[in-house]
Scaffold this motif. Structure first.
Motif, PDB file in Angstrom:
ATOM      1  N   GLY A  56       5.459   5.473   0.623  1.00 37.03           N
ATOM      2  CA  GLY A  56       6.125   4.587   1.571  1.00 37.03           C
ATOM      3  C   GLY A  56       6.242   3.168   1.074  1.00 37.03           C
ATOM      4  O   GLY A  56       7.246   2.499   1.286  1.00 37.03           O
ATOM      5  N   GLN A  94       0.001  -0.624   2.065  1.00 34.89           N
ATOM      6  CA  GLN A  94       0.365  -1.308   3.311  1.00 34.89           C
ATOM      7  C   GLN A  94       0.867  -0.384   4.413  1.00 34.89           C
ATOM      8  O   GLN A  94       1.013  -0.815   5.544  1.00 34.89           O
ATOM      9  CB  GLN A  94       1.456  -2.354   3.021  1.00 34.89           C
ATOM     10  CG  GLN A  94       0.967  -3.569   2.260  1.00 34.89           C
ATOM     11  CD  GLN A  94       0.056  -4.439   3.114  1.00 34.89           C
ATOM     12  OE1 GLN A  94       0.196  -4.513   4.326  1.00 34.89           O
ATOM     13  NE2 GLN A  94      -0.902  -5.090   2.475  1.00 34.89           N
ATOM     14  N   CYS A 100      -1.741   5.727  -3.258  1.00 31.49           N
ATOM     15  CA  CYS A 100      -0.769   4.990  -4.077  1.00 31.49           C
ATOM     16  C   CYS A 100      -1.427   3.912  -4.914  1.00 31.49           C
ATOM     17  O   CYS A 100      -0.829   3.416  -5.859  1.00 31.49           O
ATOM     18  CB  CYS A 100       0.317   4.375  -3.195  1.00 31.49           C
ATOM     19  SG  CYS A 100      -0.250   3.057  -2.101  1.00 31.49           S
TER      20      CYS A 100
HETATM   21  S1  FES Z   1       2.451   4.382  -0.014  1.00 34.54           S
HETATM   22 FE1  FES Z   1       2.132   2.924   1.520  1.00 34.54          FE
HETATM   23  S2  FES Z   1      -0.018   2.824   1.611  1.00 34.54           S
HETATM   24 FE2  FES Z   1       0.365   4.066  -0.096  1.00 34.54          FE
END
Ligand code: FES
Ligand code: FES
Lengths: 724, 152
Positions: B39, B44, B60
C-alpha cells in the motif's frame, strides 16, 4: 438450431450448455428492444458473441456474469441479487463471475457516476423473470399440468395441487428448448425476498483469505515487471538520461525511454525500485511550473478579472442586489487532493504480433481498449481486456493512462509486462481532484427572503465547477452562476462525486450563513426555499423537490434536530447523480477542539437493492467526505507535488470516525444509485456544526489547518434553536 | 546473493534474494503469497501486515536478513480453512468494500486478539490506527473485531 436473426439485437437468448443446462444470455445493449431469439447450442451463442448470460447447470448451480468493474461498490453482489430475485433462485447456489470486456454483449461496462444499478435494474429483473417463466413452463409440460398451477421458489418449481417439485438444475435442459417468452411478469416489490435485505459480499471469503484478486496480484508465466520514472514536476520534461548505473543493477533486464518516461524493467519489484534510485535523469522546463502560492494569487485575480462563462442566469441580479436590505458575500476554497486508492495503479499488457492482451484494474475497460488501439494502431477486435478486482478507484481508474503506458512498454520491449506504480508514483503522478475557489453572494429583502444569489467558481483544470441547475436554482428569482477556468500543466480528473464533493460543502455552508443572517433555522430556511421552487419555480431545475424535502425531514426527525442539549448540530442536504442525501453532524468540544461525534444520514436512492451494501456506501461515503474535508491536501512547489505518501498526506483513520446512523427513504421508486451521493453533504454538515459549536466559520479545506483546531477554541454560547 | 531459509506459514521456504529485500516483496514476487498487500512501502498503511513470531509487523520495511528463524504468518496461513474467528466475523459483519486493505486489517487484529482476547474499544482503535482503509470501512472493522473477541 432455431432461427437466428442477426440483424436485430436481441434482448434475451437461451441456449443449451454443452453440459446440458440452460444458458440465458441477455444483451445489455438492448433493454426492451427487439424480439428474443433462441439459439440452440453454446457454440452458436458463442459465435454470436454472447458471453453475458446466466447459466443454470444440471446440478442447479446458477452462474451469473457481472459485467461492471468491482471496486468496492459491491456490484458483484447487487447485480446477481436482482437476477436471482426474479428468478426465485436459491441464493446459496448462485455463483458470480466477473465478465471480461465485451461491448457487443454488454452496455455500459463502466464503474462511475453511481449509474450501474439504475441503468441495469429493469434488464436484470427481466432476465431473471424470463428464465423463471421458462423453468416453470418446462415443469408444467413435464407434469402435464397448466403452468398457472405451478409456482417457483428457492430454486424449485412446485406444482401446488400435487406438491410435485423439481429443481432448476433438472429442468434447465428442457427449459432451454422452449421459446423465450416476450412478456414476463415482474414481481411486486412486496414479494421481494432478496432485494432490500442485507446480503453479504460474494467475495468475502476470497478477500479475507488473501486470494489473488487484484491487478497487482496478477501473474503470467514469463512476464516481466516494470516501473516508470516520470517527471517529478508538472511542466517539466526529460532533458537527458543516464541509465548506465541502473542497467548494471542486479535483476534489471532493460531501461528504456519513451515519451517523458524512463522505464526500468526487471524481474522483481524491489530490484526495480532500487535500480530506479540510481537512474540519472535531468529535467527541463516545458511549461508553467506552478506553486500553491501562485494558485492562491491566481484565484484572487481570476475571481475579480477572469473571463467568466455564464452557466445560468435568472431574473436581474444587479437590481436585486442594489435594492437588497442585506447582502452577504463569502469565499470558499478546496485544494487539490489525490485519489489514493489502496491499490496503486498497475496493469498487465502483452502486445503480440497477432493482438494485445490487457489485464488489470480499470473502471472503464472500453476506454482502455480504445486508447491502446489508437496508440498502437491495432484494431480493437484484436485487443482483449480482462478486469481484475479493483483495490479502490474513486475515479482514478476512469483514466487509461496507466494502461497505455503498460501497452506502449510491452510493444517496445516485446514482452508481457506488468507495470507497477509505487505509492509515490500514484500520489505524484497526477489526475487530482481540481482545486477550486468559490465566491457566493446573497441578497436578502427586509423579511429575510433570499431574492438574489450569485456564485462564481474559479477552478484549475476543473471544467465547470458548478452545478447550475441544482438547488438553490429554481428557488431564487434573481440568480447568476458563472465560472472561470485556469489551464494548468497539473492534471486533474473525476474524483468520487466529481465537483459536488467540494461544491456541496461550500454551498451548504454558505446557505447556513444566509439562514443565520435571515435569522432562520437552517433547515426551515431550506424548506422554505424548496417550497418556493415548488410553487413558483424559476427556470428549469434538475432535482426533484419532493425527494429533497423527503430526506431533509427524515434526517431532522431521526437526529432530533433542535432538541438536543450538549451537542451542536449542523445540517446539509445534497442532490448528486440521481440521488438525495441529507445529513446532520453533531459536534462537541473536547480539549478546546471541535470533535465530530455523530453523523445522521437520510438517503433517497430509490429502491435499496442490498441493504448491507447500501449502508456501507453511505458510511464509506461519509468517512471519505469527512476525511478529505478534514485532513487531505496536495500542494505544489514549482510544479512538484509536496506530498508523496501516507506519511505526509493524511487520510482519516479509525480513531477519527464519528458514529454514523443511516436511514433510507422507502418510496419504491427505481434505484437511482448510491456509490457517490452520500459523500457531498458531509463537509457542509460538519462545517455547519463546527460553526455552531465554536462560532467560527471554516471556509477552507482541509479543516484541520483552521485555527479552530489549535486546541484553544472556546465553545460558542449555546443558542436556543427553533425546530424545523 | 545470500540464501535465506524462512519459516512461513509452518513450512520452510528457501529464497535467494538481496539482504535488504523487504519481506513483502519476497512474499509477493518470489513465493507467490500475494495476500499480503503493498500500500505504501513505508510502514504507514498496514496493508502489508504479517505476524513475526506472533507480533503484527509491517513486512514492507522488514528486510529479509532480519527475519532469522522467526515464525512468519501471512493471511494465507492465518487459518487452514479461512475460518479464524476474525475471518468469520469479517463475513458476518460484511466488512470488505474493495477489500484491498482487509488482509492487513485482519492480521493486525489477529495479533491484538492473541495478546488481548477482550480488547476495549480504545484498545482496538489504538491498535488499528496504523491500518488505513481508503474505502472507510472502519466501523465494520471495529465491529467485527469486537464480535470475534466475544467468540474467541
Ligand atoms: S505497505 Fe503500507 S505499511 Fe507496509
Ligand atoms: S476495503 Fe478498500 S481499502 Fe479497505
Amino acid at each position: 438450431m432455431s432461427t437466428v436473426n442477426k440483424s436485430r439485437r436481441s434482448f434475451l437468448k437461451s441456449t443449451l450448455l454443452t453440459t446440458g443446462g440452460l444458458m440465458l444470455g441477455f444483451s445489455w445493449a438492448s433493454a426492451g428492444a427487439a424480439a428474443p431469439v433462441v439459439v440452440a447450442d453454446a457454440g452458436a451463442a458463442a459465435s454470436l458473441g454472447f458471453n453475458s448470460y446466466l447459466s443454470i447447470a444440471p446440478d442447479g448451480i446458477i452462474t451469473i456474469f457481472s459485467p461492471n468493474p468491482e471496486l468496492g461498490q459491491n456490484i458483484m453482489t447487487s447485480f446477481p441479487m436482482i437476477v436471482a430475485e426474479e428468478l426465485d433462485a436459491d441464493w446459496k447456489k448462485v455463483k458470480v463471475v466477473q465478465a471480461a470486456l465485451d461491448t457487443k454483449a454488454f452496455d455500459r461496462q463502466v464503474t462511475g457516476g453511481s449509474g450501474a444499478v439504475p441503468h441495469s435494474w429493469k434488464l436484470l429483473r427481466n432476465a431473471g423473470a424470463t428464465a423463471r417463466q421458462m423453468l416453470v413452463q418446462a415443469a408444467a409440460q413435464q407434469w402435464g399440468v397448466p403452468a398457472e398451477e405451478c409456482t417457483a421458489a428457492d430454486g424449485f418449481v412446485v406444482h401446488t395441487k400435487t406438491g410435485n417439485k423439481l429443481d432448476y438444475g433438472a429442468l434447465a435442459e428442457a427449459a432451454a428448448k422452449l421459446p423465450v417468452p416476450k412478456d414476463v411478469k415482474l414481481k411486486d416489490r412486496k414479494d421481494f425476498k432478496l432485494i432490500g435485505k442485507e446480503v453479504k459480499n460474494v467475495a468475502n471469503k476470497d478477500i479475507t483469505t488473501g486470494k489473488p484478486l487484484y491487478g497487482l496480484d496478477f501473474h503470467r508465466e514469463g512476464m516481466v515487471l516494470a516501473m516508470l520514472q516520470r517527471p517529478p514536476a508538472f511542466g517539466t520534461r526529460i532533458k537527458s538520461v543516464d541509465a548506465a548505473a541502473a542497467k548494471a543493477m542486479p535483476g534489471i533486464i532493460d531501461v528504456v525511454q519513451f515519451k517523458n518516461n524512463v522505464a526500468v524493467v526487471g524481474k522483481s519489484t524491489w530490484e526495480i525500485m532500487k535500480a530506479r534510485k540510481v537512474l540519472k535523469v535531468e529535467y527541463e522546463k516545458d511549461g508553467n511550473t506552478e506553486s500553491s502560492e501562485d494558485h492562491a494569487k491566481l484565484f484572487s485575480t481570476l475571481m475579480d478579472t477572469g473571463t467568466a462563462t455564464v452557466r445560468r442566469k435568472d431574473g436581474d441580479v444587479a437590481t436585486a442586489f442594489a435594492g437588497a436590505a442585506k447582502v452577504l458575500r463569502a469565499e470558499y476554497e478546496c485544494p487539490f487532493i489525490s485519489h489514493s486508492p489502496m491499490e496503486p495503479m498497475n496493469f498487465f499488457a502483452h502486445v503480440r504480433e497477432d493482438g494485445v492482451e490487457l489485464v488489470g484494474p480499470t473502471q472503464t475497460p472500453a476506454l482502455a481498449r480504445t486508447s491502446v488501439s489508437k496508440l498502437l494502431n491495432i484494431p480493437e477486435e484484436k485487443i482483449t481486456v480482462a478486469i481484475t478486482r479493483l483495490g479502490g478507484g474513486f475515479g482514478r481508474r476512469l483514466k487509461a493512462d496507466y494502461v497505455t503506458e503498460a501497452a506502449e512498454l510491452s510493444s517496445i520491449i516485446k514482452k508481457p509486462v506488468k507495470l507497477i506504480w509505487s505509492r509515490e508514483d500514484d500520489m505524484t503522478g497526477g489526475s487530482y481532484r481540481p482545486a477550486v475557489r468559490y465566491r457566493f453572494e446573497a441578497a436578502l429583502d427586509a423579511a429575510g427572503n433570499m431574492i438574489g444569489y450569485k456564485l462564481r467558481g474559479v477552478g484549475i483544470n476543473s471544467g465547470n465547477p458548478t452545478r447550475e441547475d441544482n438547488f438553490p436554482s429554481g428557488a431564487v428569482p434573481n440568480l447568476l452562476i458563472d465560472t472561470v477556468e485556469h489551464q494548468s500543466p497539473i492534471t486533474t480528473g473525476a474524483w468520487r462525486a466529481p465537483i459536488t464533493n467540494f461544491l456541496a460543502y461550500a454551498e451548504q455552508s454558505f446557505l447556513d450563513e444566509v439562514a443565520q443572517a435571515a435569522k432562520k433555522d437552517p433547515i426551515q430556511f431550506r424548506l422554505d426555499l424548496l417550497q418556493k421552487a415548488k410553487t413558483a419555480p424559476v427556470g428549469a431545475i434538475k432535482y426533484d423537490i419532493d425527494r429533497m424535502i423527503g430526506v431533509t425531514k427524515l434526517v431532522a426527525q431521526k437526529a432530533g434536530w433542535g432538541t438536543k442539549k450538549g451537542v451542536s448540530q449542523g445540517f446539509s442536504v445534497y442532490f448528486s447523480h440521481r440521488s438525495y442525501v441529507a445529513q446532520v453532524a453533531e459536534v462537541v468540544m473536547k480539549g478546546g477542539k471541535p470533535v465530530v461525534q455523530k453523523i445522521y444520514a437520510a438517503s433517497d436512492c430509490g429502491e435499496v437493492v442490498n441493504l448491507s451494501g447500501a449502508r456501507q456506501q453511505v458510511m464509506g461515503g461519509i468517512v471519505d467526505g469527512l476525511g478529505h474535508a478534514m485532513y487531505s491536501k496536495l500542494s505544489f512547489k514549482d510544479g512538484a507535488p509536496q506530498q508523496n505518501n501516507f506519511g505526509n498526506y493524511r487520510l482519516i483513520r479509525m480513531m477519527e470516525i464519528p458514529e454514523i446512523e443511516t436511514h433510507f427513504v422507502d418510496n419504491g421508486i427505481e434505484p437511482t444509485g448510491l456509490g457517490e451521493p452520500a459523500l457531498p453533504p458531509t463537509g457542509g454538515a460538519v462545517a455547519n456544526a463546527i460553526q455552531k459549536a465554536t462560532g467560527k466559520r471554516i471556509r477552507k479545506q482541509p479543516f484541520i489547518e483552521d485555527p479552530v483546531f489549535s486546541g484553544k477554541t472556546q465553545a460558542a454560547p449555546a443558542k436556543k434553536m427553533k425546530t424545523a | 546473493m545470500p540464501l535465506y531459509k524462512l519459516q512461513i506459514n509452518g513450512t520452510t521456504r528457501e529464497i535467494d534474494v538481496a539482504e535488504d529485500t523487504p519481506l513483502l516483496w519476497v512474499l509477493r514476487d518470489h513465493l507467490n503469497l500475494v495476500g499480503t498487500k503493498y500500500g505504501c512501502g513505508i510502514a504507514q498503511c498496514g496493508a502489508c501486515t504479517v505476524h513475526f513470531d506472533g507480533a503484527a509487523t509491517r513486512s514492507c520495511v522488514l528486510p529479509v536478513s532480519a527475519i532469522g528463524n522467526a515464525k512468519i504468518t501471512t493471511i494465507e496461513g492465518l487459518s487452514k480453512e479461512g475460518d479464524h474467528p476474525l475471518q468469520q466475523a469479517w463475513d458476518e459483519v460484511d466488512v470488505p468494500q474493495c477489500g484491498y486493505c482487509q488482509a492487513g486489517q485482519i492480521m493486525t487484529a489477529a495479533a491484538l486478539l492473541k495478546q488481548t482476547p477482550h480488547p476495549t474499544t480504545a484498545q482496538i482503535e489504538q491498535t488499528m490506527h496504523g491500518n488505513i482503509c481508503r474505502c472507510g470501512a472502519y466501523h465494520r472493522i471495529r465491529e467485527a473485531i469486537k464480535l470475534a473477541s466475544t467468540k474467541a
